[in-house]
Design a protein around this motif. Structure first.
Motif, PDB file in Angstrom:
ATOM      1  N   LEU A  73       9.359   7.425 -16.879  1.00 24.30           N
ATOM      2  CA  LEU A  73       8.608   7.383 -15.612  1.00 24.30           C
ATOM      3  C   LEU A  73       7.120   7.141 -15.888  1.00 24.30           C
ATOM      4  N   THR A  74       6.602   7.798 -16.942  1.00 29.89           N
ATOM      5  CA  THR A  74       5.191   7.600 -17.331  1.00 29.89           C
ATOM      6  C   THR A  74       4.938   6.137 -17.657  1.00 29.89           C
ATOM      7  N   GLU A  75       5.881   5.535 -18.439  1.00 33.67           N
ATOM      8  CA  GLU A  75       5.736   4.120 -18.837  1.00 33.67           C
ATOM      9  C   GLU A  75       5.822   3.204 -17.619  1.00 33.67           C
ATOM     10  N   ILE A 129     -10.300   0.012 -16.710  1.00 34.00           N
ATOM     11  CA  ILE A 129     -11.043  -0.366 -17.934  1.00 34.00           C
ATOM     12  C   ILE A 129     -11.526   0.894 -18.660  1.00 34.00           C
ATOM     13  N   TRP A 130     -12.056   1.869 -17.889  1.00 32.90           N
ATOM     14  CA  TRP A 130     -12.564   3.122 -18.472  1.00 32.90           C
ATOM     15  C   TRP A 130     -11.466   3.890 -19.200  1.00 32.90           C
ATOM     16  N   SER A 131     -10.286   3.996 -18.535  1.00 31.09           N
ATOM     17  CA  SER A 131      -9.174   4.760 -19.144  1.00 31.09           C
ATOM     18  C   SER A 131      -8.638   4.059 -20.392  1.00 31.09           C
ATOM     19  N   GLU A 132      -8.727   2.687 -20.442  1.00 27.28           N
ATOM     20  CA  GLU A 132      -8.263   1.951 -21.628  1.00 27.28           C
ATOM     21  C   GLU A 132      -9.250   2.118 -22.787  1.00 27.28           C
ATOM     22  N   VAL A 172       0.844  -1.206   0.000  1.00 27.88           N
ATOM     23  CA  VAL A 172       0.000   0.000   0.000  1.00 27.88           C
ATOM     24  C   VAL A 172       0.870   1.244   0.000  1.00 27.88           C
ATOM     25  N   PHE A 173       1.930   1.221   0.823  1.00 26.97           N
ATOM     26  CA  PHE A 173       2.845   2.376   0.906  1.00 26.97           C
ATOM     27  C   PHE A 173       3.530   2.613  -0.442  1.00 26.97           C
ATOM     28  N   LEU A 174       4.025   1.531  -1.084  1.00 25.80           N
ATOM     29  CA  LEU A 174       4.696   1.660  -2.386  1.00 25.80           C
ATOM     30  C   LEU A 174       3.725   2.176  -3.444  1.00 25.80           C
ATOM     31  N   ASN A 175       2.486   1.695  -3.402  1.00 29.16           N
ATOM     32  CA  ASN A 175       1.461   2.164  -4.344  1.00 29.16           C
ATOM     33  C   ASN A 175       1.209   3.655  -4.164  1.00 29.16           C
ATOM     34  N   THR A 176       1.161   4.106  -2.896  1.00 30.95           N
ATOM     35  CA  THR A 176       0.955   5.528  -2.595  1.00 30.95           C
ATOM     36  C   THR A 176       2.123   6.359  -3.135  1.00 30.95           C
ATOM     37  N   VAL A 177       3.354   5.838  -2.983  1.00 31.82           N
ATOM     38  CA  VAL A 177       4.552   6.528  -3.501  1.00 31.82           C
ATOM     39  C   VAL A 177       4.451   6.678  -5.013  1.00 31.82           C
ATOM     40  N   CYS A 178       4.017   5.591  -5.692  1.00 35.79           N
ATOM     41  CA  CYS A 178       3.881   5.632  -7.157  1.00 35.79           C
ATOM     42  C   CYS A 178       2.858   6.680  -7.601  1.00 35.79           C
ATOM     43  N   VAL A 179       1.765   6.805  -6.857  1.00 35.75           N
ATOM     44  CA  VAL A 179       0.751   7.817  -7.188  1.00 35.75           C
ATOM     45  C   VAL A 179       1.309   9.217  -6.923  1.00 35.75           C
ATOM     46  N   TYR A 218       2.705   3.386 -15.598  1.00 32.02           N
ATOM     47  CA  TYR A 218       1.584   2.746 -16.303  1.00 32.02           C
ATOM     48  C   TYR A 218       1.564   1.244 -15.999  1.00 32.02           C
ATOM     49  N   TYR A 219       2.757   0.608 -16.072  1.00 33.54           N
ATOM     50  CA  TYR A 219       2.820  -0.839 -15.807  1.00 33.54           C
ATOM     51  C   TYR A 219       2.711  -1.139 -14.309  1.00 33.54           C
ATOM     52  N   ALA A 220       3.283  -0.242 -13.483  1.00 28.31           N
ATOM     53  CA  ALA A 220       3.202  -0.435 -12.022  1.00 28.31           C
ATOM     54  C   ALA A 220       1.742  -0.445 -11.567  1.00 28.31           C
ATOM     55  N   GLU A 221       0.911   0.367 -12.251  1.00 33.85           N
ATOM     56  CA  GLU A 221      -0.529   0.432 -11.945  1.00 33.85           C
ATOM     57  C   GLU A 221      -1.155  -0.960 -12.033  1.00 33.85           C
ATOM     58  N   PHE A 222      -0.846  -1.660 -13.127  1.00 36.59           N
ATOM     59  CA  PHE A 222      -1.418  -3.002 -13.343  1.00 36.59           C
ATOM     60  C   PHE A 222      -0.855  -4.009 -12.344  1.00 36.59           C
ATOM     61  N   ILE A 223       0.453  -3.891 -12.039  1.00 35.45           N
ATOM     62  CA  ILE A 223       1.090  -4.838 -11.096  1.00 35.45           C
ATOM     63  C   ILE A 223       0.436  -4.714  -9.723  1.00 35.45           C
ATOM     64  N   PHE A 224       0.297  -3.462  -9.239  1.00 34.58           N
ATOM     65  CA  PHE A 224      -0.296  -3.248  -7.907  1.00 34.58           C
ATOM     66  C   PHE A 224      -1.752  -3.714  -7.877  1.00 34.58           C
ATOM     67  N   LEU A 225      -2.477  -3.403  -8.970  1.00 36.66           N
ATOM     68  CA  LEU A 225      -3.883  -3.811  -9.022  1.00 36.66           C
ATOM     69  C   LEU A 225      -3.994  -5.335  -8.968  1.00 36.66           C
ATOM     70  N   GLY A 226      -3.092  -6.020  -9.714  1.00 36.69           N
ATOM     71  CA  GLY A 226      -3.071  -7.491  -9.702  1.00 36.69           C
ATOM     72  C   GLY A 226      -2.782  -8.039  -8.308  1.00 36.69           C
ATOM     73  N   LEU A 227      -1.788  -7.415  -7.623  1.00 34.63           N
ATOM     74  CA  LEU A 227      -1.416  -7.878  -6.268  1.00 34.63           C
ATOM     75  C   LEU A 227      -2.566  -7.681  -5.283  1.00 34.63           C
ATOM     76  N   PHE A 228      -3.225  -6.511  -5.362  1.00 38.85           N
ATOM     77  CA  PHE A 228      -4.326  -6.235  -4.428  1.00 38.85           C
ATOM     78  C   PHE A 228      -5.530  -7.142  -4.700  1.00 38.85           C
ATOM     79  N   MET A 229      -5.770  -7.425  -6.004  1.00 37.37           N
ATOM     80  CA  MET A 229      -6.858  -8.347  -6.348  1.00 37.37           C
ATOM     81  C   MET A 229      -6.554  -9.751  -5.826  1.00 37.37           C
ATOM     82  N   SER A 230      -5.271 -10.158  -5.981  1.00 38.06           N
ATOM     83  CA  SER A 230      -4.853 -11.489  -5.487  1.00 38.06           C
ATOM     84  C   SER A 230      -5.073 -11.573  -3.983  1.00 38.06           C
ATOM     85  N   GLU A 231      -4.664 -10.505  -3.260  1.00 39.84           N
ATOM     86  CA  GLU A 231      -4.834 -10.498  -1.793  1.00 39.84           C
ATOM     87  C   GLU A 231      -6.312 -10.636  -1.424  1.00 39.84           C
ATOM     88  N   MET A 232      -7.167  -9.906  -2.174  1.00 36.54           N
ATOM     89  CA  MET A 232      -8.599  -9.943  -1.869  1.00 36.54           C
ATOM     90  C   MET A 232      -9.170 -11.340  -2.107  1.00 36.54           C
TER      91      MET A 232
END
Length: 757
Positions: free
Chosen positions: A469-471, A521-524, A451-458, A474-488
């Motif tokens: 950095l933009t690129e 999904i909306w932004s894509e 959560v802390f690393l995700n906050t730093v990225c934002v 962009y990929y870090a967004e998906f990695i964090f989302l995947g990790l948080f979904m896995s945890e859930m």
């Protein structure tokens, strides 16, 4: 509803109303029914709100000009006055005017209403003479919103607390006034007429010479005669003459007791006091000036005005104690009653069991009744234990698990048959292992770090960032989302959906992750962002789970949540206060702030700007500047000084009373939280003592029966206790036999050896 209420001696009943209408008079009965009828009260409150809206819609223009809307709105005043007059007349007919108890003018709200109605009638006659304009009395109608307080019970509680604090506040007010008068008299002695000298041009003796942006008081134009630290005019271009009004058009001065008291009050509020100090330095020199101003600030501002906070917090503490004592008493009484019932119940069951079970003819059905009674007994015990205890967010999952049991999740499934038995057994073991892992400390901290690393990225995203950095983001967004979904999903699988959603933190996580998936999904698909990714930073709130182990923080949060009702009532009261003073300011100063430099930002021409101006004065920021503009707009230091009362009342009641009530509530909550923490600590200590006593009793009982008692580690309990005692005795002996410490075998300061005498 169809007719008057038949009541014996209602509270409004008196001998006669206006010496004419008796209690049995039908007119009086019907008028009393009308004023006690709830829709009548609501209609009056709605009329007041409508009147406030009409007053707020007025726009004040310079020179007394009016917009077309303002002219139309002015015609409504007669209708409002008529409605309030009818209300007052009905109440006077029903209750009587003043002579007996519970009559109309024995109530403070009714006195205010009566005053507003009478002055309203007076304003219908615009001008008696050239000097007396009764239209200024229209300002009094802004007091009507105060009637809203009488219609809202929670507001009355806060207002009553403030009114109860008025007696000690009045004493402090007198103390502050006494200090202001003393300092004003001292200022009158030292600085009377001192701020009227300034530099005038040699070419034109009526032209002021400015030092920087504004005029400055001067001491002399001869540098040989000047006092230390004072201001001297440049004798080649200007001369020092005593014919200036003074700073702020002569408002800031010590020329008489009124001016001196206003200047001292301004210094006590700590707004603009340094300017006054430097002006007096320029006029008289800086050698001894500080001796007056430093004690003024220390005694007046640091000490006396802060006594207000002490009084308010004291009153709030008293009110809270009254309420708390009542609640605690009721809670204690309820608990005692339950315990008495339980003890009687248990006693009766024991006797019944002894009698019934002793008889051989007891049937199976009767034995079932006994078992049922035992179950009820157990349920009552559980209820007694849970009385007065609140759940924390973290224990929700655990309690839910206990309720459903380990097989709670499996109950929904059909029992496996045949060859699948081994698979289901392995699956169950695997799920239990995951459940255990999810609850470990390292998993919790792993999620917090994510959560802390995700906050730093934002947070690192910025304008003009490099493309790499933009690129990466962009990929870090998906990695964090995947990790948080896995945890859930892991937690949902391990605990089961029902237990997972029992926890409020888990529900929050699920909502945030769902929002993040939707946003990605909306932004894509559409492009752009909803800003929902920032919500994932709110997952840092999970760190508040630590409050399970940090009791003082938890208790502070609980206390603040408990006092939300008081805070909301106080906020409404503060808004009402700001509204009344904004409307009053519009009536007094609307369209009047026409100064040589143009209309200032802070004015009372329209309702939104008036609200903002009043709020600025409440915060204490530059309130003195607004006061100077108000006084100058009403004729300056000669005619407009009476208008300073508006600003003084606003600062005293708004800044030092209402805003200090917030502080009083905060101080009260802190005390409440500390009490809760102390009570919890005491409870823990008591529980420990009880456990030890029970353990000792069990030990003694077992020893009396001659049983050889062993602990889990195989050591015999009594011998272990004896061993402990011996160790303690050895320690004591060592402490007693302590003599001089032996010399260390090293040199001191590289010179003195251990044997050096």
């Amino acid at each position: 509803m169809g007719g008057p209420k038949k009541e014996e001696n209602p509270p409004g009943g008196g001998p006669t109303s206006l010496f004419i209408l008796t209690e049995d008079n039908p007119i009086r009965k019907y008028t009393r029914f009308i004023i006690e009828w709830p829709p009548f009260e609501y209609a009056v409150l709605l009329t007041i709100i409508a009147n406030c809206v009409v007053l707020a819609l007025e726009e004040h223009l310079p020179g007394g000009d009016k917009t077309v809307l303002a002219q139309k709105l002015e015609k409504t005043e007669a209708y409002f006055l008529c409605i309030f007059c009818v209300e007052a007349s009905l109440k006077i007919l029903a209750l009587g005017l003043v002579l007996h108890k519970h009559s109309y003018l024995r109530n403070i709200w009714n006195i205010m209403d009566f005053f507003v109605v009478v002055t309203g009638f007076m304003t219908q006659y615009p001008q008696i003479g050239p000097e007396v304009d009764l239209r200024t009395l229209r300002a009094i109608r802004v007091l009507r919103p105060l009637k809203l307080v009488s219609g809202i019970p929670s507001l009355q509680v806060v207002l009553k607390s403030i009114i109860k604090a008025m007696a000690p506040l009045l004493q402090i007010g007198l103390l502050v006034l006494f200090a202001i008068v003393i300092f004003a008299i001292i200022g009158l002695e030292f600085y009377s007429g001192a701020l009227h000298k300034t530099c005038y041009s040699l070419e034109d003796p009526n032209k002021l010479v400015k030092e920087g942006e504004s005029e400055t008081p001067c001491n002399t134009d001869n540098s040989t005669e000047k006092a230390a630290g004072s201001f001297v005019c440049n004798n080649t271009t200007s001369m020092c003459l005593e014919k200036w009004d003074g700073p702020n058009s002569g408002i800031t001065s010590f020329d008489n007791i009124g001016f001196a008291m206003l200047t001292v009050f301004q210094c006590i509020t700590m707004e603009g006091w340094t300017s006054i100090l430097y002006w007096t330095n320029d006029a008289l020199g800086s050698a001894f000036n500080w001796i007056y101003f430093v004690p003024l600030i220390v005694i007046g501002s640091f000490f006396m005005l802060n006594l207000v906070l002490g009084v308010l917090s004291g009153e709030f503490a008293k009110e809270r104690e009254k309420v708390e004592n009542r609640q605690e008493f009721l809670k204690l009484r309820r608990q005692q009653q339950l315990e008495r019932e339980l003890n009687g119940y248990v006693e009766w069951i024991c006797k019944a069991e002894e009698v019934i079970l002793a008889e051989e003819r007891t049937t199976e059905e009767e034995k079932m009744h006994i078992m049922e009674a035992r179950r009820r007994n157990a349920a009552k015990r559980k209820k007694l234990k849970s009385l007065g205890k609140s759940k924390s967010t973290d224990t929700e999952e655990e309690e839910a698990e206990e309720d459903y049991g380990d097989d709670g999740y499996l109950k929904t499934r059909s029992k496996p048959q045949g060859s699948c038995t081994g698979f289901w057994r392995a699956e169950k073991r695997f799920r239990f292992w995951i459940r255990h892992t999810v609850k470990t400390q390292w998993f919790y901290w792993f999620v917090i770090v994510l959560v802390f690393l995700n906050t730093v990225c934002v947070a690192v995203e910025h304008y003009g960032q490099p493309s790499f950095l933009t690129e990466f983001l962009y990929y870090a967004e998906f990695i964090f989302l995947g990790l948080f979904m896995s945890e859930m999903f892991i937690k949902m699988y391990a605990l089961g959906p029902r237990i997972y959603f029992e926890s409020s933190f888990n529900r929050f996580d699920c909502v945030v992750i769902s929002g993040s998936i939707f946003e990605v999904i909306w932004s894509e698909v559409k492009g752009g962002s909803f800003g929902l990714s920032v919500l994932r930073a709110l997952r840092l709130l999970r760190i508040f789970k630590v409050t399970k182990y940090w009791s003082s923080l938890r208790n502070l949060v609980i206390s603040l949540l408990n006092s939300m009702r008081s805070i909301i009532s106080l906020l409404f009261l503060l808004f009402l206060f700001i509204l009344i003073f904004a409307l009053l300011g519009m009536q007094l100063f609307g369209g009047q702030f026409n100064l040589p430099g143009g209309t200032p930002e802070t004015n009372f021409n329209t309702f939104p700007i008036a609200l903002l101006t009043v709020f600025q004065i409440l915060t204490g920021e530059d309130w003195n500047e607004v006061m100077y503009q108000g006084i100058i707009s009403q004729g300056g230091a000669q005619k407009g000084m009476i208008y300073s009362i508006y600003f003084i009342v606003l600062v005293l009641f708004g800044n030092y009373t209402l805003l200090n009530v917030f502080l009083a509530i905060a101080v009260d909550n802190l005390a409440n939280a500390q009490e809760l923490t102390a009570a919890e600590e005491e409870q823990v200590e008591e529980d420990k003592e009880k456990q030890l006593q029970e353990l000792e009793k069990e030990m003694e009982a077992l020893q009396a029966d001659g049983v050889h008692v062993e602990n889990g580690d195989g050591a015999v309990a009594p011998s272990k206790a004896k061993g402990k005692k011996k160790e303690e005795e050895k320690k004591e002996e060592e402490e007693v036999t302590e003599g001089p410490k032996p010399m260390l075998p090293y040199s001191s300061m590289f010179i003195l050896s251990p044997t050096n005498p």
